[in-house]
Write an enzyme that holds these catalytic residues in place. Structure first.
Site, PDB file in Angstrom:
ATOM      1  N   GLU A  12     -17.624   0.641  -2.324  1.00 34.86           N
ATOM      2  CA  GLU A  12     -17.627   0.174  -0.942  1.00 34.86           C
ATOM      3  C   GLU A  12     -19.035   0.148  -0.356  1.00 34.86           C
ATOM      4  OE1 GLU A  12     -13.314   1.714   0.656  1.00 34.86           O
ATOM      5  OE2 GLU A  12     -14.880   3.183   0.441  1.00 34.86           O
ATOM      6  N   ASP A 215      -5.354  -4.432   0.614  1.00 35.97           N
ATOM      7  CA  ASP A 215      -3.931  -4.441   0.236  1.00 35.97           C
ATOM      8  C   ASP A 215      -3.118  -4.433   1.516  1.00 35.97           C
ATOM      9  OD1 ASP A 215      -5.035  -1.375  -0.098  1.00 35.97           O
ATOM     10  OD2 ASP A 215      -3.144  -1.443   0.944  1.00 35.97           O
TER      11      ASP A 215
HETATM   12  N1  ADE Z   1      -7.207   2.296   1.929  1.00 34.81           N
HETATM   13  C1  ADE Z   1      -6.995   1.088   1.373  1.00 34.81           C
HETATM   14  N2  ADE Z   1      -5.678   0.819   1.266  1.00 34.81           N
HETATM   15  C2  ADE Z   1      -5.041   1.902   1.780  1.00 34.81           C
HETATM   16  C3  ADE Z   1      -3.681   2.251   1.935  1.00 34.81           C
HETATM   17  N3  ADE Z   1      -2.717   1.423   1.540  1.00 34.81           N
HETATM   18  N4  ADE Z   1      -3.385   3.457   2.481  1.00 34.81           N
HETATM   19  C4  ADE Z   1      -4.370   4.298   2.867  1.00 34.81           C
HETATM   20  N5  ADE Z   1      -5.676   4.031   2.732  1.00 34.81           N
HETATM   21  C5  ADE Z   1      -6.015   2.835   2.203  1.00 34.81           C
END
Ligand code: ADE
Length: 250
Positions: A12, A215
């Site tokens: 990142e 996501d």
């Molecule tokens: N960071 C990236 N995706 C995430 C998720 N689904 N839950 C918690 N932190 C995250």
């Protein structure tokens, strides 16, 4: 003025450490801190570690030991809000710790003894971060997006943090609807931002948080997250931070 740039994972943070001039490193509390200059700004780069406690410790060290007087977090998050898609960017207006629950003594999500669940990010720093995100991401033909080929969008609103990787559609729907019923319209979920915002608030140090959506916090979140972090995340962080730094007041 020293600007701290913080991310949870090395991917990142992109190639920012390699881009530093007068680059020096020092280790403290199991973390490596990179100091130097970038676009004429004094910066310190660090990885927060994963989760709220690790992130709060790192933010505190950045302020106490490395003299950081503003703090920028760049990383990835799961999309919760409608229309917040993989490849989009969210800049936090506020943060909230979604796993804070001292009820019935304090209202659900309220930070005990602070009288609020929300921690605001710095308005002017966030405005500059939004502008940098717009300049570097929006409109770019998005090889960034995994979901479709629409251009990435930039959102500004609530990011929630907790010590859970949210990885089922059921959990993310419950999280979103529970918060919404209390008037909190969460756009994205991650694991560090609200802890960094709390440390910065305690010290009176401005902070801004930018998250790229890796996501949808659903049943395929773990696969999408890993792919995004591996293939895409560093490009975003580097471009946005490189666009931001020249615009920061000295
Ligand atoms: N960071 C990236 N995706 C995430 C998720 N689904 N839950 C918690 N932190 C995250």
């Amino acid at each position: 003025m020293v600007t701290a740039i913080l991310s949870a994972l090395p991917e990142e943070q992109g190639g920012l450490a390699a881009a530093l001039q007068e680059h020096a490193t020092s280790d403290c509390a199991g973390r490596t801190f990179h100091t130097g200059t970038l676009h004429g700004q004094r910066v310190v780069l660090a990885l927060s570690g994963i989760g709220k406690v690790a992130a709060a410790i790192t933010a505190t060290l950045l302020i106490e030991r490395f003299g950081a007087r503003r703090l920028i977090f760049t990383g990835v998050a799961g999309g919760l809000g409608k229309g917040v898609r993989v490849g989009d960017v969210v800049v936090a207006r506020h943060t909230l710790q979604h796993d804070m629950d001292a009820s019935p003594i304090f209202p659900r999500w309220e930070l005990p003894l602070r009288g609020t669940a929300l921690l605001a990010c710095d308005t002017s720093l966030s405005a500059l971060l939004l502008r940098a995100a717009n300049a570097s991401v929006a409109g770019a033909s998005t090889r960034f997006s995994l979901e479709n080929h629409a251009p990435a969008r930039i959102h500004h609103g609530l990011i929630v943090s907790g010590d859970r990787f949210v990885s089922t559609a059921r959990e993310s729907a419950l999280l979103r609807s529970g918060l919404l019923a209390a008037g909190h319209d969460a756009l994205a979920v991650e694991m560090e931002g609200a802890a960094v915002a709390q440390a910065c608030s305690d010290y009176g140090v401005p902070c801004a948080i930018l998250r790229t959506i890796s996501d949808r916090a659903d049943d395929s979140a773990h696969v999408d997250f890993s792919r995004f972090v591996r293939d895409v995340a560093s490009g975003y962080a580097e471009r946005i931070v490189q666009a931001l730094l020249p615009s920061l007041p000295r």
